[in-house]
Write an enzyme that holds these catalytic residues in place. Structure first.
Site, PDB file in Angstrom:
ATOM      1  N   CYS A  94       0.803  -1.218   0.000  1.00 13.84           N
ATOM      2  CA  CYS A  94       0.000   0.000   0.000  1.00 13.84           C
ATOM      3  C   CYS A  94       0.842   1.277   0.000  1.00 13.84           C
ATOM      4  O   CYS A  94       1.493   1.555  -1.001  1.00 13.84           O
ATOM      5  CB  CYS A  94      -0.989  -0.045   1.171  1.00 13.84           C
ATOM      6  SG  CYS A  94      -2.486   0.864   0.833  1.00 13.84           S
ATOM      7  N   HIS A 190      -3.161  -6.025   2.560  1.00 10.03           N
ATOM      8  CA  HIS A 190      -2.951  -5.996   4.005  1.00 10.03           C
ATOM      9  C   HIS A 190      -3.427  -7.333   4.578  1.00 10.03           C
ATOM     10  O   HIS A 190      -3.960  -8.183   3.856  1.00 10.03           O
ATOM     11  CB  HIS A 190      -3.793  -4.873   4.638  1.00 10.03           C
ATOM     12  CG  HIS A 190      -3.335  -3.494   4.283  1.00 10.03           C
ATOM     13  ND1 HIS A 190      -2.144  -2.955   4.734  1.00 10.03           N
ATOM     14  CD2 HIS A 190      -3.922  -2.544   3.515  1.00 10.03           C
ATOM     15  CE1 HIS A 190      -2.029  -1.721   4.270  1.00 10.03           C
ATOM     16  NE2 HIS A 190      -3.081  -1.441   3.537  1.00 10.03           N
TER      17      HIS A 190
HETATM   18  N1  GLN Z   1      -2.680   6.790   1.921  1.00  9.69           N
HETATM   19  C1  GLN Z   1      -2.581   5.814   0.844  1.00  9.69           C
HETATM   20  C2  GLN Z   1      -3.943   5.540   0.171  1.00  9.69           C
HETATM   21  O1  GLN Z   1      -4.949   5.765   0.774  1.00  9.69           O
HETATM   22  C3  GLN Z   1      -2.059   4.509   1.390  1.00  9.69           C
HETATM   23  C4  GLN Z   1      -2.994   3.896   2.426  1.00  9.69           C
HETATM   24  C5  GLN Z   1      -2.429   2.644   3.043  1.00  9.69           C
HETATM   25  O2  GLN Z   1      -1.217   2.496   3.170  1.00  9.69           O
HETATM   26  N2  GLN Z   1      -3.370   1.753   3.477  1.00  9.69           N
HETATM   27  O3  GLN Z   1      -3.943   5.040  -0.965  1.00  9.69           O
END
Ligand code: GLN
Length: 241
Positions: A94, A190
């Site tokens: 991510c 995740h």
């Molecule tokens: N802020 C980034 C997004 O929303 C990454 C979010 C995250 O790492 N879950 O795409």
């Protein structure tokens, strides 16, 4: 054999249990009698960027990405690139994935330059992709969950990690998920990802060990528990996407 694992920005880029990826890498090495050491690499000039065999770069909020992006714009970004050129592997999720690309354009505020290790570019969309994520890859399927507004587009120098079966993946348009370039992997999984996808954990272990050891052969582990978790999460993804 020994394995050197670096956890990038654990204080700023560690949401949705992404620390579990570092634990999985370390434990799967130790179960095989491999001496695994984990070191943190966060904001400020790194003393020994040539030490790691494998780096983990987790997810984070936009404000964390601002700070990390600025840190990587300096010597640390160049050191990370040099480490990959010397054969180190990276697994990123991510926000970490986004910052390994060319840039991440948040919904508000200026673009955050990426390190440019992965040929991907990300721009935030106006909705978040949140839910289970099931992906088919040429080797095996991957199961996790996603929570991101970023839409990532893979360039010619990288290839997608897999094809989305359930969920949105890179951008919710082209059915791709993640990116692979050499020994660098980025994805939106995740979960944390590696405990439920042990084949991918072992792929990264093999790459990391190969940096300093010859003829690396990882003996199979009893992955009954991992398989049970994987099957349950997959069933949920398929029935309650
Ligand atoms: N802020 C980034 C997004 O929303 C990454 C979010 C995250 O790492 N879950 O795409």
């Amino acid at each position: 054999m020994d394995l050197r694992i670096a956890h990038l920005y654990p204080d700023l880029m560690n949401i949705y249990g992404d620390r579990g990826n570092v634990i999985a890498l370390s434990q799967r090495a130790k179960w095989r009698g491999i001496d695994a050491e984990v070191r943190s690499y966060s904001v400020g000039e790194w003393a020994d960027p040539e030490w790691p065999d494998v780096w983990f770069f987790g997810g984070g909020q936009d404000q964390g990405q601002d700070i990390v992006g600025a840190d990587l714009a300096g010597n640390n970004g160049a050191a990370l690139k040099k480490s990959v050129e010397s054969g180190a592997a990276i697994f990123s999720v991510c926000g970490g994935y986004q910052l390994l690309g060319h840039e991440y354009v948040p919904e508000t505020g200026p673009s955050i330059p990426g390190v440019g290790i992965l040929d991907v570019t990300t721009r935030a969309g106006n909705t978040r992709f949140v839910g289970n994520l099931l992906v088919n890859s040429p080797d095996a399927y991957l199961i996790g969950f996603e929570n991101h507004s970023g839409r990532t587009y893979v360039g010619a120098k990288a290839k997608p990690l897999g094809t989305v079966v359930v969920g949105n993946g890179n951008n919710g348009e082209d059915k791709t998920e993640g990116a692979v370039q050499g020994r660098v992997i980025g994805c939106y999984l995740h979960g944390s990802c590696l405990p439920k996808n042990p084949w991918l954990a072992d792929r990264l272990l093999g790459w990391g060990l190969a940096r300093r050891h010859d003829d690396v052969k990882l003996r199979p582990l009893d992955d009954a528990d991992e398989k049970s978790a994987r099957d349950q999460a997959t069933e949920v993804a398929r029935t309650r996407p």
